[in-house]
Design a protein around this motif. Structure first.
Motif: not given
Ligand SMILES: Cc1cc2nc3c(=O)[nH]c(=O)nc-3n(C[C@H](O)[C@H](O)[C@H](O)COP(=O)(O)OP(=O)(O)OC[C@H]3O[C@@H](n4cnc5c(N)ncnc54)[C@H](O)[C@@H]3O)c2cc1C
Length: 472
Positions: A56, A59, A63, A174-175, A179, A181
């Protein structure tokens, strides 16, 4: 500091991962600006080092980076040899070092689930404690599991047991947009759509951040034995390798070595190699379920070697002798590191290795530079070392920069061109990173590179993931 990393951005990152896990002091970030590639001129300090502790948190950082167009370079153990984790365009180095838990050893499914920041040494230990075995063993055990996946690392046991790709069954990615995946799982089979997991393996941090990995494990192997086989000349030694394989014998490893690096390593670690006879040696490691099977395999290998003119066959069959031989093989890098500019890792079809190494020797003679060459003979994976030293009577003597600097690029190119001509690739296990990027068009045509760029745009539309690596 990059103008994109404003005080607000830094505060947002600190609130995501904790202020103690955001570094920007010059004396701390300097350690995060390089890998094991020897020329420090490619090093570049990041603006921020960020050390998330959970998926998290990864991510959340991505972001923020995505919103502000800040480059993010994932970093594992920094044992890479081509500048892959160097933050070439500045921005954030995202270090996985705090995500260091082996989450599960699932004996029934023969699978492990691990966080990406677990070091290979710790992972292998946890697997062994769980009564199982993880065969891939690239040379530096401080590499992390995410880095091994991101480079599709190999190592000497690949001939029998394959590369990292053969073991990954699932991964969490984590893209760039943050996101999460889950690709694959604890599965031995899948024919379900495009395999995005395999696309991520070997993508060198350019498609996203690997945060967890599911790995296939094997049952513990039986007994092991190492054979050291000296040959007077290069060709017969290397031509022996396909003959061994044709007999249906698949050793754990078949390494070829030149005598000079062996002599330097003996001196470096004060251990003894079984013989100094001949110029090229094969190190053949076998495993077998029983002593009888081991004797049969050793006998068959020795016969093939002798038919090709081996001077002798030395067997390391006690754990002490075995350890000594393996220690020397694994410490060659340390022994010649001070004189090494770059370690190449081309791969060619197995039967082309002899001709390729002969070509390397011709290049070495023409440029007047010492290019010690050895590697994973049965994998067709050859490590030529471009040196800034010469070998003289059992020692390594540094040479002036003017003697090697202008030669390194043309030598690298000639070696890559020879490997292409033999149907090979310019990296068999280390990856392309920064330093091999200019040579990618030698082995891939424009259309292939264009398709790769397109794939990257899908995963990473803003182009923030490890920009400037593999291709521009
Ligand atoms: C002495 C020595 C011996 C070696 N022997 C071998 C060998 O036998 N076989 C072999 O294959 N290699 C070998 N290597 C090279 C190196 O160990 C491997 O390339 C290894 O896989 C790198 O892992 P790392 O964790 O150190 O990755 P790093 O060097 O930190 O990074 C390598 C690349 O992976 C990316 N990356 C790292 N972690 C992640 C992640 N979690 N998510 C997405 N991308 C990530 C980085 O951005 C970078 O592009 C050797 C290196 C040394 C120094």
């Amino acid at each position: 500091m990059s103008s994109k990393i404003t005080p607000d951005v830094r505060a947002a990152v600190a609130s995501a991962v904790g202020a103690a896990n955001v570094l920007s002091d010059a004396d701390r970030i300097v350690d995060y600006g390089h890998d094991e590639f020897s020329l420090k001129e490619i090093a570049r300090d990041p603006d921020l080092v960020v050390r998330p502790g959970t998926t998290e948190e990864v991510a959340a950082v991505l972001r923020i980076a995505s919103t502000h167009g800040i480059p993010v370079t994932p970093r594992g153990g920094a044992t890479g040899l081509c500048g892959g984790c160097v933050p070439f365009r500045g921005g954030i180095v995202l270090s996985l070092e705090r995500m260091d838990r082996v989450l599960e050893i699932d004996a029934d499914n023969q699978m492990a689930v691990t966080e990406a920041g677990v070091r290979l040494s710790d992972f292998a230990k946890a697997v062994e404690e769980g009564g199982l075995y993880f065969p891939p063993h690239p040379g530096d055990e401080s590499a992390m599991m995410g880095g091994l996946v991101a480079t599709n690392a190999g190592g000497s046991r690949a001939v029998k047991y394959g590369t990292i790709r053969n073991y990954v069954r699932g991964l969490e990615l984590v893209t760039a947009a943050g996101e999460v995946l889950w690709l694959g799982g604890k599965l031995e089979k899948s024919s379900t759509g495009y395999n995005l997991m395999h696309l991520v393996i070997g993508s060198e941090g350019t498609l996203g951040v690997v945060t967890k990995v599911v790995l296939h494990l094997k049952a513990k192997p039986g007994i092991m034995r190492s054979l050291v086989v000296p040959f007077e000349e290069l060709e017969p030694a290397l031509e022996t390798v396909p003959l061994i394989m044709k007999r249906g014998i698949v050793p754990i490893a078949v390494e070829f070595l030149e005598i000079e690096p062996i002599v330097l390593t003996e001196e470096h670690i004060r251990k003894k190699w079984p013989t100094k006879l001949g110029k090229t040696h094969l190190l053949i490691i076998l495993d077998a379920a029983s002593d009888e099977e081991m004797d049969r395999l050793s006998q068959a290998v020795a016969e093939v070697c002798c038919e090709k003119g081996a001077i002798d066959v030395f067997i390391a069959d006690t754990p002490a002798k075995q350890d000594e031989v393996l220690a020397i093989r694994s410490k060659i890098y340390d022994a010649i590191k001070a004189g090494t500019v770059e370690i190449l890792d081309i791969a060619v079809p197995r039967a082309e290795v002899a001709a390729h190494v002969r070509k390397v020797r011709e290049i070495a003679a023409r440029y007047g530079l010492w290019l010690p060459t050895f590697g994973h003979a049965a994998d067709g994976n050859v490590h030529t070392h471009i040196m800034k030293a010469r070998y003289e009577n059992g020692t390594m003597v540094p040479i002036a920069e003017s003697e090697w600097r202008d030669k390194a690029d043309p030598i690298r190119r000639e070696i890559f061109e020879d490997c292409r001509a033999r149907g090979g690739v310019i990296s068999g296990e280390h990856g392309i990173g920064l330093v091999k990027k200019p040579y990618l068009p030698l082995v891939f045509d424009n259309r292939q590179i264009e398709i790769m760029r397109g794939i990257k745009r899908v995963f990473d539309p803003a182009g923030i993931m490890n920009p400037g690596k593999i291709f521009d």
